[in-house]
Motif scaffolding. Structure first.
Motif: not given
Lengths: 114, 114
Positions: A33, A35, A37, A43, A45, A48, B90, B102, B104-105
């Motif tokens: 994956y 990700y 931020q 964070v 996605f 994948s 998180f 995933l 995430f918050g």
């Protein structure tokens, strides 16, 4: 303890340049994956990858982005023509298998586009 | 679309105070739930996870979380925080059978004053 490693830790690039972010997942893992931020945000996605192909991608992952597993160990994220808004921390993660739900994260690459 | 909401953006506590960080998610199906911690300059590390069974899960460093299905919540708790708990936390959700991504918050920054 096995870990996900990412290089470089920090990359500065000029707008419009191509960048490749590298990741070495844990060796027997099957799911990979990316990700990102953006500073001060959650964070998110990106994509994948399983069985040598993209299994899912987000709206962020447009034609400027691509991923590759060129040699069975590295997992790369390429941004063809970087924009200022691509500046972010990029995290790679890997997961052992379908039944294994814990993903392990790398330390991240901070990309700064100037 | 699935989403994760963390109620507090920044929490400031004194050492020995009790901690509770809120996390709610929106998804009606089966999920796995996670709390990750990111210490300054480091990668995301798993604190604890919930897959099934006992809704009260214990993680590393004295953290625990309780899954309340009826409230779609997975709050993180620690009875007595230490200065070394200063980090960003998180909450994340993994929807089963969706390739393991995933969601995430937005994260909660915890600052513990010595």
């Amino acid at each position: 303890e096995p870990e996900v490693t990412q290089t470089p830790s920090h990359q500065v690039t000029q707008m419009g340049q191509e960048v490749i972010l590298r990741c070495v997942p844990i060796s027997n893992h099957l799911y990979f994956y990316w990700y990102r931020q953006i500073l001060g945000q959650k964070v998110e996605f990106l994509v994948s990858f399983y069985n040598n192909e993209i299994s899912e991608k987000s709206e962020i992952f447009d034609d400027q982005f691509s991923v590759e597993r060129p040699d069975g160990s590295n997992f790369t994220l390429k941004i063809r023509s970087t924009k200022l808004e691509d500046s972010a921390m990029y995290f790679c993660a890997s997961k052992g298998g379908e039944e294994v739900t814990e993903a392990f994260f790398g330390q991240g690459t901070r990309l700064t586009v100037v | 679309a699935q989403s994760v909401s963390q109620h507090n953006h920044h929490v400031i506590l004194s050492e020995a105070a009790s901690l509770e960080l809120g996390c709610n998610y929106s998804y009606g199906g089966t999920v796995n739930l996670f709390w990750y911690v990111q210490y300054p300059g480091q990668h995301l590390q798993l604190l604890l996870k919930y897959f099934s069974g006992d809704p009260l899960v214990k993680g590393i460093k004295g953290f625990e979380a309780e899954f309340i299905k009826s409230k779609f919540s997975f709050n993180l708790r620690k009875p007595s925080v230490q200065w070394s708990d200063t980090a960003e936390y998180f909450c994340a959700v993994m929807v089963l059978n969706q390739g393991g991504k995933l969601i995430f918050g937005q994260g909660t920054e915890l600052s513990v004053k010595p």
